[in-house]
Design an enzyme around this catalytic site. Sequence first.
Site, mmCIF file in Angstrom:
data_model
loop_
_atom_site.group_PDB
_atom_site.id
_atom_site.type_symbol
_atom_site.label_atom_id
_atom_site.label_comp_id
_atom_site.label_asym_id
_atom_site.label_seq_id
_atom_site.Cartn_x
_atom_site.Cartn_y
_atom_site.Cartn_z
ATOM 1 N N THR A 62 1.040 -1.254 0.252
ATOM 2 C CA THR A 62 0.026 0.024 -0.337
ATOM 3 C C THR A 62 0.796 1.288 0.028
ATOM 4 O O THR A 62 2.041 1.028 -0.189
ATOM 5 C CB THR A 62 -1.049 -0.032 1.202
ATOM 6 O OG1 THR A 62 -1.948 1.084 1.186
ATOM 7 C CG2 THR A 62 -0.288 0.067 2.481
ATOM 8 N N ASN A 63 0.204 2.379 0.262
ATOM 9 C CA ASN A 63 1.141 3.558 0.248
ATOM 10 C C ASN A 63 0.843 4.539 1.536
ATOM 11 O O ASN A 63 -0.389 4.072 2.051
ATOM 12 C CB ASN A 63 1.081 4.149 -1.248
ATOM 13 C CG ASN A 63 -0.531 4.706 -1.250
ATOM 14 O OD1 ASN A 63 -1.092 5.338 -0.704
ATOM 15 N ND2 ASN A 63 -1.045 3.785 -2.399
#
Length: 400
Positions: A211-212
């Site tokens: 994810t980020n």
Amino acid sequence: MSGPFDGKRVLLGVSGSIAAYKAIDIASKLTQAGAIVNVLMSPAATHFVTPLTFRSMTHQDVVTDLFDLHSRQAIEHVALAKDADVLIVAPATAHTIAKLALGLADDPITVTALATSAPLVIAPAMDANMWHHPAVRANADLLVSRGATIIGPGEGRLASGLMGWGRLAETPEIIGAIATALGAHGDLAGRTIVVSAGGTQEAIDPVRVITNRSSGKMGYAIAEAARDRGASVVLVTAPTSLNDPSGVDTRHVESASDMLSAVLSACEGADAVIMAAAVADYTPTHPAADKVKKSATDELSVHLTKTVDILSATPRNLVRVGFAAESTNLIRYAQTKLEAKALDFIVANDITVPDSGFGADTNKVTIVSHEGVEDLPMMSKYGVAVEILDRIVARLAAKR
Ligand code: CTP
């Protein structure tokens, strides 16, 4: 940057429920948001909370008695009703709801409700059996058929000690409903806006994801600002720690592939799409069905495959807006994305600027379009949302 409540005249009717203490928080939040709040109390409400509490919180007159000839309030309530932008009754008891439905007028709330043409928002609070009683249901339905908004009640622990439906809606939900009522005739009324938010999660195995750092705050602010101008809003969101905005059709997704389907389906019949989500550009090619175990080897690689570009796949008849979060060559990269995705404009932000971008409540952006480059000052994410929507409104008007 002004918000939806700035300078708005809000009448807050408080009727006699134990939940009256929660109206203090509502009055406080509205005042902090820039509204001019006059509280109207039923006689029973004054047994639970004192008028002085609301007076201190709002710095405005509190109306408690219409029949006191020595009181300024008795005369002023007509002026308050005339100038009001919205009337919210929170908490609304079964008795007050019945009086509002019948058009009875024997206390400051019900008299004002008849005297004002402002939209009416009702936040009921009562025992679950009362809320489900056919008399209360019929009165609530009648009020809705006349254009009132009913927000809540929620399910939870009631004053009786029992669990059930009857709890006053939470303050953010009530505030959202008031903003929706205030914005109903805004410049996006009748429009449908699709907004994406958050960072997608790409499964490596059942427990791990790629994810980020996107917090989702920018996309949620756009969804709220569009709602506050009368739009029907569909918010397609990857996991975030934020609460669903009140009055927004919020659809939860995880991966880029889920987001693709949800955004494309929301775009049918919509007027504009704003992709504020940080969508993974690559996803694990073969996510493991079972948890990947540690092995004797020191290295492990995950094979990735490119995801579909969602923005590029959205229908071209919509106004289409992208975001570009960059750490170098801000304008050049933004221009390349503008062209490649055939966008109306792109909102570029330099993620190296302090208090801007991921996780922050403020943002400093540059709007890049075919017409040129506009540097906006640092402002709240809601402020940036307003700027983006101003440009969408102009483009929608030009398309007509
Ligand atoms: N976007 C999208 N679908 C993807 C990837 C990105 O719709 N699969 C959208 C984002 O929501 C954003 C815009 O495209 O509005 C730009 O995203 P970004 O990741 O910065 O651009 P990329 O074209 O993927 O370029 P790069 O990651 O190399 O900067």
